[in-house]
Design an enzyme around this catalytic site. Structure first.
Site, short mmCIF file in Angstrom:
data_model
loop_
_atom_site.label_atom_id
_atom_site.label_comp_id
_atom_site.label_asym_id
_atom_site.label_seq_id
_atom_site.Cartn_x
_atom_site.Cartn_y
_atom_site.Cartn_z
CG ASP A 122 -4.48 -6.82 -20.81
OD1 ASP A 122 -3.84 -6.64 -19.35
OD2 ASP A 122 -5.41 -7.15 -21.13
CE1 TYR B 34 -5.50 -5.27 -5.20
CE2 TYR B 34 -5.21 -5.71 -2.10
CZ TYR B 34 -5.29 -4.49 -4.28
OH TYR B 34 -5.28 -3.27 -4.28
N1 LIG Z 1 -8.75 2.32 -3.34
C1 LIG Z 1 -7.56 1.71 -2.09
O1 LIG Z 1 -8.39 1.12 -1.52
C2 LIG Z 1 -6.05 0.65 -2.19
C3 LIG Z 1 -5.65 0.75 -1.53
C4 LIG Z 1 -3.86 -0.08 -1.30
C5 LIG Z 1 -3.56 -0.23 -3.11
N2 LIG Z 1 -4.65 -0.02 -4.07
C6 LIG Z 1 -4.06 -0.35 -5.52
O2 LIG Z 1 -3.88 1.37 -6.23
C7 LIG Z 1 -4.42 0.68 -7.73
C8 LIG Z 1 -5.15 1.39 -8.52
O3 LIG Z 1 -6.11 0.80 -7.78
P1 LIG Z 1 -7.51 2.43 -7.86
O4 LIG Z 1 -8.19 2.69 -6.07
O5 LIG Z 1 -6.97 3.85 -8.57
O6 LIG Z 1 -9.00 1.49 -8.40
P2 LIG Z 1 -9.77 1.44 -9.52
O7 LIG Z 1 -10.38 0.40 -10.00
O8 LIG Z 1 -10.39 2.72 -9.64
O9 LIG Z 1 -8.31 1.44 -10.51
C9 LIG Z 1 -8.33 0.03 -11.67
C10 LIG Z 1 -7.54 1.27 -13.09
O10 LIG Z 1 -5.84 -0.30 -12.95
C11 LIG Z 1 -7.54 -0.72 -14.48
N3 LIG Z 1 -6.68 -1.96 -14.92
C12 LIG Z 1 -7.37 -2.92 -14.33
N4 LIG Z 1 -6.83 -3.65 -15.25
C13 LIG Z 1 -6.23 -3.58 -15.71
C14 LIG Z 1 -5.33 -4.41 -16.88
N5 LIG Z 1 -5.36 -5.41 -17.36
N6 LIG Z 1 -4.73 -3.77 -18.09
C15 LIG Z 1 -4.33 -2.11 -17.42
N7 LIG Z 1 -5.37 -1.42 -16.96
C16 LIG Z 1 -5.55 -2.66 -15.81
C17 LIG Z 1 -8.80 -0.24 -14.57
O11 LIG Z 1 -9.40 0.18 -15.38
C18 LIG Z 1 -9.14 0.61 -13.11
O12 LIG Z 1 -8.74 2.18 -14.40
C19 LIG Z 1 -4.48 -0.74 -7.19
O13 LIG Z 1 -3.10 -1.23 -8.11
C20 LIG Z 1 -5.10 -1.40 -6.07
O14 LIG Z 1 -4.93 -2.37 -6.04
C21 LIG Z 1 -5.97 0.50 -3.82
#
Ligand SMILES: NC(=O)c1ccc[n+]([C@@H]2O[C@H](COP(=O)([O-])OP(=O)(O)OC[C@H]3O[C@@H](n4cnc5c(N)ncnc54)[C@H](O)[C@@H]3O)[C@@H](O)[C@H]2O)c1
Length: 285
Positions: free
Chosen positions: A62, A156
């Site tokens: 975490d 966010y």
């Molecule tokens: N998907 C989008 O449109 C998008 C766009 C810009 C940025 N992002 C960023 O990309 C990154 C990855 O997101 P994603 O799109 O793969 O979404 P996702 O929800 O598939 O993956 C996020 C992961 O982070 C993990 N997580 C959440 N809280 C946590 C914690 N406290 N400790 C450890 N792990 C934790 C979750 O279990 C999950 O596996 C994030 O930082 C997100 O903000 C995503």
């Protein structure tokens, strides 16, 4: 000289998610050894099954736990002898419905900042001694929300802008060490976190359609983000914007943002949706 991934030890947080897992696969195919971390051990164990057990260490982490982050780095060094790269990628958004700041409960605001900003700091802090020692890389997942208006996504957006600021400062502070820092700015990507704005929540989806031109609204696949990340890492690019359609806005943000904010502030259909959203939710604490 291009950064060679063969034998490099790379820690990924949020590795079981869409972007984390796609990047893990890409890095693995380029010869890296992976420390895969996420909230649940089973989730990283499942991902690790795709890879040769010799080249992967799946661990529950975490990212809000600073001490656990240090223990993970220690485990990586014990297992592989070093850590070269930390990809601080874990992130969250709203638990369920999106909110304006007027109705955002403080505990939810705090929870998002805790994971999205402090979580990145914890990963960075834990990994820095090893990354500097090995002239490696720190990568952070920010977002286009670092530079677009964060309406109905303010905790966010504030965190992602904070992540960018953190990484830019670190980039300069590490000057001359041989280690580097990259900020990744993905646009909307088809993963769990983005569902809310693409059908998961009716109002968020309608707001998106109301204010964004169609070409900016098309989500991309996590594999595209992963490819951009590894390409950026090769040349230690400080900014990785993906997809490229966001690059002009990223570059011209100083000029465009005041104009866009003004446009949105006067957008009648948007205001109607915002009031609808607020009237449908309870007041914040
Ligand atoms: N998907 C989008 O449109 C998008 C766009 C810009 C940025 N992002 C960023 O990309 C990154 C990855 O997101 P994603 O799109 O793969 O979404 P996702 O929800 O598939 O993956 C996020 C992961 O982070 C993990 N997580 C959440 N809280 C946590 C914690 N406290 N400790 C450890 N792990 C934790 C979750 O279990 C999950 O596996 C994030 O930082 C997100 O903000 C995503």
């Amino acid at each position: 000289m291009a950064y060679d991934f063969i034998g490099k030890v790379i820690l990924i947080t949020g590795a079981a998610g869409g972007i984390g897992a796609a990047t893990a696969r890409e890095l693995y195919s380029l010869g890296a050894l992976l420390v895969l971390t996420d909230m649940q051990q089973e989730a990283v164990d499942q991902l690790a099954q795709e890879f040769d057990a010799e080249r992967v260490l799946p661990l529950a982490l975490d990212v809000t736990d600073a001490e656990a982050s240090k223990r993970v780095v220690q485990s990586a060094v014990e297992r592989f002898g070093r850590l070269d790269v930390a990809f601080a990628n874990a992130g969250i958004a709203w638990r369920s419905d999106p909110k304006t700041l007027r109705i955002c409960p403080t505990d939810e605001f705090r929870r998002i900042v805790e994971v999205d900003l402090f979580g990145v700091w914890n990963t960075m802090q834990a990994a820095l001694p090893e990354v500097i020692r090995n002239q490696g890389q720190i990568l952070v997942t920010s977002s286009i929300y670092a530079f677009i208006n964060g309406l109905v996504n303010a905790p966010y957006a504030a965190s992602k802008a904070g992540v960018e600021a953190l990484a830019r400062a670190l980039l300069v502070e590490l000057g001359g060490t041989g280690a580097s820092v990259s900020v990744v700015y993905p646009g909307w990507t088809e993963t769990a976190i983005a569902k809310i704005a693409f059908g998961g929540n009716d109002l968020a989806t309608r707001m998106n359609k109301t204010v964004l031109p169609n070409y900016l609204r098309q989500p991309i696949q996590p594999q595209q983000v992963a490819k951009a990340i590894t390409q950026g890492m090769r040349s230690r690019r400080p900014r990785i914007v993906v997809p490229g359609r966001w690059t002009p806005i990223a570059l011209l943000r100083g000029l465009l943002n005041p104009l866009i904010d003004r446009y949105l502030q006067r957008h009648k259909a948007l205001q109607k949706l915002l009031r609808e959203l607020e009237s449908g939710s309870g007041a914040g604490s």
